[in-house]
Write a protein that holds these residues in place. Structure first.
Motif, PDB file in Angstrom:
ATOM      1  N   ALA A 290      -4.892  15.005  -7.171  1.00  0.00           N
ATOM      2  CA  ALA A 290      -4.552  13.578  -7.218  1.00  0.00           C
ATOM      3  C   ALA A 290      -3.283  13.284  -6.445  1.00  0.00           C
ATOM      4  CB  ALA A 290      -4.421  13.119  -8.671  1.00  0.00           C
ATOM      5  N   SER A 291      -2.240  14.112  -6.654  1.00  0.00           N
ATOM      6  CA  SER A 291      -0.982  13.853  -5.953  1.00  0.00           C
ATOM      7  C   SER A 291      -1.122  14.106  -4.457  1.00  0.00           C
ATOM      8  CB  SER A 291       0.138  14.717  -6.542  1.00  0.00           C
ATOM      9  OG  SER A 291      -0.160  16.085  -6.366  1.00  0.00           O
TER      10      SER A 291
ATOM     11  N   GLN B 253       2.016  14.095  -9.238  1.00  0.00           N
ATOM     12  CA  GLN B 253       2.862  15.285  -9.227  1.00  0.00           C
ATOM     13  C   GLN B 253       3.569  15.477 -10.559  1.00  0.00           C
ATOM     14  OE1 GLN B 253       5.230  16.266  -5.699  1.00  0.00           O
ATOM     15  NE2 GLN B 253       7.032  16.320  -6.997  1.00  0.00           N
ATOM     16  N   ASN B 254       3.946  14.373 -11.203  1.00  0.00           N
ATOM     17  CA  ASN B 254       4.683  14.457 -12.464  1.00  0.00           C
ATOM     18  C   ASN B 254       3.781  14.517 -13.683  1.00  0.00           C
ATOM     19  OD1 ASN B 254       6.981  14.300 -10.929  1.00  0.00           O
ATOM     20  ND2 ASN B 254       7.359  12.152 -11.327  1.00  0.00           N
TER      21      ASN B 254
ATOM     22  N   PHE C  61       0.828  -1.206   0.000  1.00  0.00           N
ATOM     23  CA  PHE C  61       0.000   0.000   0.000  1.00  0.00           C
ATOM     24  C   PHE C  61       0.867   1.264   0.000  1.00  0.00           C
ATOM     25  CE2 PHE C  61      -3.718  -2.352   2.180  1.00  0.00           C
ATOM     26  CZ  PHE C  61      -4.171  -2.773   0.951  1.00  0.00           C
ATOM     27  N   PHE C  62       1.932   1.223   0.794  1.00  0.00           N
ATOM     28  CA  PHE C  62       2.790   2.396   0.898  1.00  0.00           C
ATOM     29  C   PHE C  62       3.472   2.692  -0.444  1.00  0.00           C
ATOM     30  CE2 PHE C  62       7.197   3.882   1.603  1.00  0.00           C
ATOM     31  CZ  PHE C  62       6.895   5.176   1.966  1.00  0.00           C
ATOM     32  N   VAL C  63       4.083   1.678  -1.046  1.00  0.00           N
ATOM     33  CA  VAL C  63       4.776   1.893  -2.321  1.00  0.00           C
ATOM     34  C   VAL C  63       3.784   2.304  -3.405  1.00  0.00           C
ATOM     35  CG1 VAL C  63       6.147   0.786  -4.138  1.00  0.00           C
ATOM     36  CG2 VAL C  63       6.658   0.326  -1.737  1.00  0.00           C
ATOM     37  N   SER C  64       2.610   1.675  -3.421  1.00  0.00           N
ATOM     38  CA  SER C  64       1.597   2.036  -4.423  1.00  0.00           C
ATOM     39  C   SER C  64       1.146   3.478  -4.244  1.00  0.00           C
ATOM     40  CB  SER C  64       0.390   1.099  -4.320  1.00  0.00           C
ATOM     41  OG  SER C  64       0.771  -0.237  -4.537  1.00  0.00           O
ATOM     42  N   SER C  65       0.896   3.887  -2.994  1.00  0.00           N
ATOM     43  CA  SER C  65       0.449   5.259  -2.738  1.00  0.00           C
ATOM     44  C   SER C  65       1.525   6.265  -3.108  1.00  0.00           C
ATOM     45  CB  SER C  65       0.062   5.418  -1.259  1.00  0.00           C
ATOM     46  OG  SER C  65      -0.993   4.561  -0.918  1.00  0.00           O
TER      47      SER C  65
ATOM     48  N   SER D 136      -1.079  11.846   1.015  1.00  0.00           N
ATOM     49  CA  SER D 136      -1.759  11.577   2.289  1.00  0.00           C
ATOM     50  C   SER D 136      -1.839  10.082   2.557  1.00  0.00           C
ATOM     51  CB  SER D 136      -3.168  12.186   2.264  1.00  0.00           C
ATOM     52  OG  SER D 136      -3.114  13.592   2.282  1.00  0.00           O
ATOM     53  N   PHE D 137      -2.237   9.317   1.552  1.00  0.00           N
ATOM     54  CA  PHE D 137      -2.319   7.865   1.729  1.00  0.00           C
ATOM     55  C   PHE D 137      -0.931   7.257   1.927  1.00  0.00           C
ATOM     56  CE2 PHE D 137      -6.340   8.201  -0.987  1.00  0.00           C
ATOM     57  CZ  PHE D 137      -7.129   8.344   0.138  1.00  0.00           C
ATOM     58  N   ALA D 138       0.070   7.820   1.239  1.00  0.00           N
ATOM     59  CA  ALA D 138       1.431   7.287   1.408  1.00  0.00           C
ATOM     60  C   ALA D 138       1.928   7.504   2.834  1.00  0.00           C
ATOM     61  CB  ALA D 138       2.377   7.956   0.407  1.00  0.00           C
TER      62      ALA D 138
END
Length: 604
Positions: A238-239, A219-220, A207-211, A244-246
């Motif tokens: 979106a970013s 952002q990009n 979840f962390f890596v996906s977020s 926040s989720f990350a």
């Protein structure tokens, strides 16, 4: 345009292979109310307000600001051949980006895009914003760039040769593919491990890596490029959702890796609260605009400090996982800190600062993968002794997560219903002119296309009239823009009263131009409506100090077409515009009808 004679033009012929940073040579103008329009840019009252020297090497960076900004630059081509250059606006999160070029005949050529606009509006299909600039031989061209942003206001401006820019995009795509390919591999690998071992720590890592990957993609500009979901709030935020989720999943991953519930109970409660805060806070972002951006950045920094304190406690207790997580978090925190400071305008924009989060995230993914490997070995050594306790804890946590998921699902449904209502309201507002309350250009274009297709099926004619207020600029100059706005409202009220059929459309075409669309009516029928509008306006007798008639008057051009006989919408508009031009040429305050054979009939 007195400023043009003294403005220093950039020589567009010799462009380095790595592009030319033109930010230090571009003049900038702040538009706090966002009310300025392109035609005002060359006027003396506006042109002198442009200030040079605001663009530092690398980019214009104004932090978080609600203002729109205009940028002016002039390119020179002293060669014998025409040139094409590419303007690279190298920040993907700008809400509105528009490029304008004012021709000598007063027309404005424009390209309007931005992260809130459809991706198809971009002249070059790229994750950031790029505009082709065409320069004739032995010519100078002045361009105006209008930028507005809900998030950080960073505007890097770089000029490229087309071939060099294509190579730059290819290299950029390779760099992005390297990072996101690495992230995808980490997600897939650890997801398989989770399926095999059923250890939630691996799922938290997924979840962390996906977020984090999603946040960086937003952002990009990659989310905008590859995901067709188009609501403006989504494109802008979106970013922010991803970050926040990350943070939430990263903190949860840290709780699991360091076992803070057992080893750092006092800190664990704070971590758990922050996890929920970052999971739920994105629900309010679509409704707060820029209000919470800076406070959210401060909370992000606070989360970094809390995580650093927890890691330090783990290091003091000689937890092996704390060493791994500490180094990994330090890499990501450094990238996040640079990113926040760049968003606030406190550090310059360059290759390192623009990609700080990706660099830090890549290092962190590798280090956390090592931490997971170490953790896996430790879990195997402790599994027999702790199996009963872990199973009980797992049961309690699953029940807690199930209850939380039910609550979150209910809140998501409530938010979804509210968002649907707001989106319906926004859709209605997007079809209405904010000044006059009648249909706007977007509404008119859609109605004209629909009526044209309907007339093609039914064989009926379709007529339209273009209306232009005579000497309106002089009216504004004498009486002021507020009086001009009121004048336009009074005219639209007359137009709305004069049109009786519900199928007719009265719309603001642009500036002081209006249009009446009358499906199923020949030009003679529409002429009666237009005559009624003129008569009502004469009775109103609005004083006009700059008019030859002494009162406000209008000129109108009428055109009629039968779609079954051929032609196009564009041809119908052109004929009406030609008729309007002839009406103004013949003295104004009159109606001119474009005959189907190509002639023009003027009605005094």
């Amino acid at each position: 345009m007195a400023w043009a004679a003294s403005a220093q033009a950039l020589d567009a012929r010799p462009i380095p292979a790595a592009g030319l940073d033109i930010s230090p040579s571009v003049a900038a103008l702040e538009d706090p109310g966002g009310a300025l329009v392109p035609r005002q840019m060359p006027t003396p009252g506006v042109a002198e307000r442009f200030a040079a020297g605001l663009g530092k090497a690398g980019a214009f960076n104004f932090g978080i600001t609600p203002s729109a900004w205009w940028f002016r630059f002039t390119l020179d081509n002293s060669g014998d051949d025409a040139l094409t250059r590419v303007l690279d606006v190298g920040y993907a999160r700008l809400s509105h980006v528009a490029l304008y070029q004012l021709a000598d005949d007063g027309t404005v050529r424009s390209v309007e895009t931005g992260v809130t606009a459809p991706f198809a509006s971009r002249p070059i299909a790229w994750r950031q914003f790029a505009f082709p600039l065409h320069l004739g031989a032995h010519s100078q061209q002045t361009f105006y760039l209008r930028v507005q942003s809900l998030t950080a206001f960073i505007v890097p401006l770089r000029l490229w040769e087309p071939a060099a820019f294509e190579r730059h995009m290819a290299a950029d795509a390779a760099a992005q593919a390297w990072y996101f390919g690495m992230a995808a591999a980490m997600v897939l690998f650890n997801l398989l491990i989770f399926i095999w071992l059923r250890e939630r720590i691996f799922l938290f890592y997924v979840f962390f890596v996906s977020s984090m990957a999603f946040a960086l993609a937003g952002q990009n500009g990659l989310v905008k490029q590859f995901m067709p979901f188009e609501p403006p709030w989504w494109s802008d935020l979106a970013s922010t959702f991803g970050y926040s989720f990350a943070i939430a999943t990263g903190l949860q991953f840290m709780r699991s890796l360091l076992d803070t519930r057992q080893t750092l109970a006092r800190w664990d409660a704070a971590l758990r609260a922050m996890v929920w805060f970052f999971l739920l806070s994105p629900a309010v972002f679509p409704f707060t605009g820029q209000t919470l951006i800076k406070p959210a950045a401060v909370v992000y920094l606070l989360a970094i400090l809390v995580a650093a304190a927890v890691i330090a406690q783990g290091v003091v207790r000689h937890q092996r996982s704390a060493y791994f997580y500490g180094v990994a978090a330090l890499a990501l925190a450094a990238g996040a800190l640079v990113n926040v400071l760049r968003a606030m305008g406190l550090v310059a924009t360059n290759v390192v600062t623009a990609n700080a989060m990706q660099i830090g995230s890549a290092l962190e993914m590798v280090l956390l993968a090592l931490a997971l490997a170490d953790r896996y070995g430790q879990m195997r050594r402790e599994k027999i002794a702790m199996q009963r306790e872990l199973l009980e804890a797992q049961t309690r946590l699953i029940e807690h997560l199930q209850r939380s998921e039910q609550q979150l699902e209910q809140k998501v449904q409530e938010r979804t219903r509210e968002l649907s209502r707001v989106n319906r309201q926004l859709s209605a507002l997007s079809m209405t002119d904010g000044l006059t309350g009648i249909a706007n250009r977007r509404h008119f274009d859609a109605a004209l296309q629909a009526e044209w297709q309907r007339a093609r099926r039914s064989g009926e004619p379709i007529s339209l009239a273009l209306l232009d207020v005579d000497w309106f600029k002089s009216y504004n100059d004498h009486l002021g823009h507020q009086a001009g706005d009121e004048c336009l409202r009074r005219i639209t009220q007359i137009m709305a009263r004069s049109v009786q059929r519900h199928t007719d459309v009265v719309a603001r075409y642009g500036g002081e131009e209006f249009v009446v669309l009358a499906p199923g009516v020949a030009s003679a029928g529409l002429m009666q409506v237009c005559e009624h509008i003129r008569e009502e306006l004469r009775r109103l007798a609005l004083p006009h100090p700059g008019s030859a008639f002494g009162t406000v008057s209008v000129s109108m051009g009428i055109a009629c077409a039968s779609p079954v006989e051929g032609g196009s919408v564009q041809e119908l508009l052109r004929r009406a515009d030609d008729a309007l031009y002839r009406a103004k040429e013949q003295g104004r305050d009159r109606i001119c009808v474009a005959e189907r054979g190509g002639g023009l009939q003027a009605m005094p």
